[in-house]
Scaffold this motif. Structure first.
Motif, PDB file in Angstrom:
ATOM      1  N   GLU A   1     -27.882  -5.085  -9.004  1.00  0.00           N
ATOM      2  CA  GLU A   1     -27.907  -3.719  -8.464  1.00  0.00           C
ATOM      3  C   GLU A   1     -26.571  -3.332  -7.844  1.00  0.00           C
ATOM      4  O   GLU A   1     -26.219  -2.158  -7.794  1.00  0.00           O
ATOM      5  N   GLU A   2     -25.824  -4.330  -7.381  1.00  0.00           N
ATOM      6  CA  GLU A   2     -24.505  -4.076  -6.797  1.00  0.00           C
ATOM      7  C   GLU A   2     -23.416  -3.933  -7.855  1.00  0.00           C
ATOM      8  O   GLU A   2     -22.252  -3.785  -7.534  1.00  0.00           O
ATOM      9  N   GLY A   3     -23.792  -4.024  -9.127  1.00  0.00           N
ATOM     10  CA  GLY A   3     -22.847  -3.791 -10.207  1.00  0.00           C
ATOM     11  C   GLY A   3     -22.168  -5.020 -10.770  1.00  0.00           C
ATOM     12  O   GLY A   3     -21.192  -4.901 -11.505  1.00  0.00           O
ATOM     13  N   GLN A   4     -22.653  -6.177 -10.489  1.00  0.00           N
ATOM     14  CA  GLN A   4     -22.051  -7.404 -10.998  1.00  0.00           C
ATOM     15  C   GLN A   4     -22.793  -7.880 -12.243  1.00  0.00           C
ATOM     16  O   GLN A   4     -23.138  -9.058 -12.367  1.00  0.00           O
ATOM     17  N   ALA A   5     -23.026  -6.989 -13.180  1.00  0.00           N
ATOM     18  CA  ALA A   5     -23.898  -7.255 -14.323  1.00  0.00           C
ATOM     19  C   ALA A   5     -23.402  -8.384 -15.228  1.00  0.00           C
ATOM     20  O   ALA A   5     -24.172  -9.297 -15.552  1.00  0.00           O
ATOM     21  N   LEU A   6     -22.174  -8.332 -15.655  1.00  0.00           N
ATOM     22  CA  LEU A   6     -21.701  -9.299 -16.648  1.00  0.00           C
ATOM     23  C   LEU A   6     -21.757 -10.744 -16.155  1.00  0.00           C
ATOM     24  O   LEU A   6     -22.336 -11.600 -16.825  1.00  0.00           O
ATOM     25  N   PRO A   7     -21.209 -11.053 -14.974  1.00  0.00           N
ATOM     26  CA  PRO A   7     -21.302 -12.451 -14.532  1.00  0.00           C
ATOM     27  C   PRO A   7     -22.743 -12.894 -14.266  1.00  0.00           C
ATOM     28  O   PRO A   7     -23.109 -14.041 -14.543  1.00  0.00           O
ATOM     29  N   ILE A   8     -23.568 -11.992 -13.762  1.00  0.00           N
ATOM     30  CA  ILE A   8     -24.954 -12.343 -13.447  1.00  0.00           C
ATOM     31  C   ILE A   8     -25.738 -12.602 -14.724  1.00  0.00           C
ATOM     32  O   ILE A   8     -26.480 -13.582 -14.831  1.00  0.00           O
ATOM     33  N   LEU A   9     -25.594 -11.748 -15.708  1.00  0.00           N
ATOM     34  CA  LEU A   9     -26.310 -11.946 -16.962  1.00  0.00           C
ATOM     35  C   LEU A   9     -25.803 -13.193 -17.683  1.00  0.00           C
ATOM     36  O   LEU A   9     -26.575 -13.912 -18.304  1.00  0.00           O
ATOM     37  N   GLY A  10     -24.507 -13.450 -17.567  1.00  0.00           N
ATOM     38  CA  GLY A  10     -23.953 -14.677 -18.144  1.00  0.00           C
ATOM     39  C   GLY A  10     -24.536 -15.916 -17.489  1.00  0.00           C
ATOM     40  O   GLY A  10     -24.897 -16.883 -18.168  1.00  0.00           O
ATOM     41  N   PHE A  11     -24.663 -15.886 -16.167  1.00  0.00           N
ATOM     42  CA  PHE A  11     -25.255 -17.013 -15.442  1.00  0.00           C
ATOM     43  C   PHE A  11     -26.720 -17.193 -15.821  1.00  0.00           C
ATOM     44  O   PHE A  11     -27.173 -18.307 -16.066  1.00  0.00           O
ATOM     45  N   ALA A  12     -27.455 -16.093 -15.885  1.00  0.00           N
ATOM     46  CA  ALA A  12     -28.875 -16.163 -16.249  1.00  0.00           C
ATOM     47  C   ALA A  12     -29.052 -16.742 -17.654  1.00  0.00           C
ATOM     48  O   ALA A  12     -29.961 -17.538 -17.899  1.00  0.00           O
ATOM     49  N   LEU A  13     -28.179 -16.358 -18.570  1.00  0.00           N
ATOM     50  CA  LEU A  13     -28.241 -16.900 -19.928  1.00  0.00           C
ATOM     51  C   LEU A  13     -27.876 -18.385 -19.940  1.00  0.00           C
ATOM     52  O   LEU A  13     -28.505 -19.174 -20.645  1.00  0.00           O
TER      53      LEU A  13
END
Length: 163
Positions: A42-54
């Motif tokens: 929600e704070e806009g850190q989409a790419l690193p977060i989605l990469g970590f989740a994957l």
């Protein structure tokens, strides 16, 4: 292959459980320092977060591929990886609880005071929290099932190779 299939099911449950505790604030279940992944997203850190989740899902996806393709060598890699993770969990949670904790583990316990506990703590012996207990139960089950499955596979190969 029965144990390997069972291990895959448990790995899927483990991966789903791990994703839930990483993504969502669940009160005293996962009341740990840091922000949940949903907050960071929600704070806009989409790419690193989605990469970590994957990346967290990668071991189960690779194991599913190894089971589908019958790549035993990749199953061994999975066993080694899950085994290393299990060893770290034992070192972090179970040894301090059973044999006594060093200062690092005691400081960690202070941070996790508001989490649910299944086992009692005593002075110098901090109990693992319930979230990690469930995670470890799933993780140890995965290690045992993969090991049994690989043992079953190697015995099957030995029987097939006999003249």
């Amino acid at each position: 292959m029965k144990f390997l299939r069972i291990s895959l099911v448990i790995q899927i449950i483990l991966a789903a459980y791990f994703q839930v505790v990483l993504w969502f604030p669940l009160g005293s279940w996962n009341d740990q320092p840091g922000k949940r992944l949903l907050t960071l997203l929600e704070e806009g850190q989409a790419l690193p977060i989605l990469g970590f989740a994957l990346a967290v899902l990668l071991p189960v996806l690779l194991f599913a591929l190894s089971l589908w393709k019958r790549w035993v060598w990749l199953m061994w890699v999975g066993l080694i990886g899950y085994g290393a993770w299990a060893a770290l969990q034992i070192q972090s949670w179970w040894i301090p609880w059973i044999f006594g904790a060093d200062q690092r583990a005691l400081n960690n316990q202070k941070v996790l005071q508001r989490t649910y506990k299944i086992f009692p703590s005593s002075i110098g012996h901090p109990a693992p929290d319930a979230m990690h207990f469930v995670l470890d139960l799933l993780l140890f089950s995965v290690v045992v099932m993969i090991a049994l499955g690989l043992l079953e596979t190697s015995r099957g190969s030995a029987v097939e190779n006999k003249p």
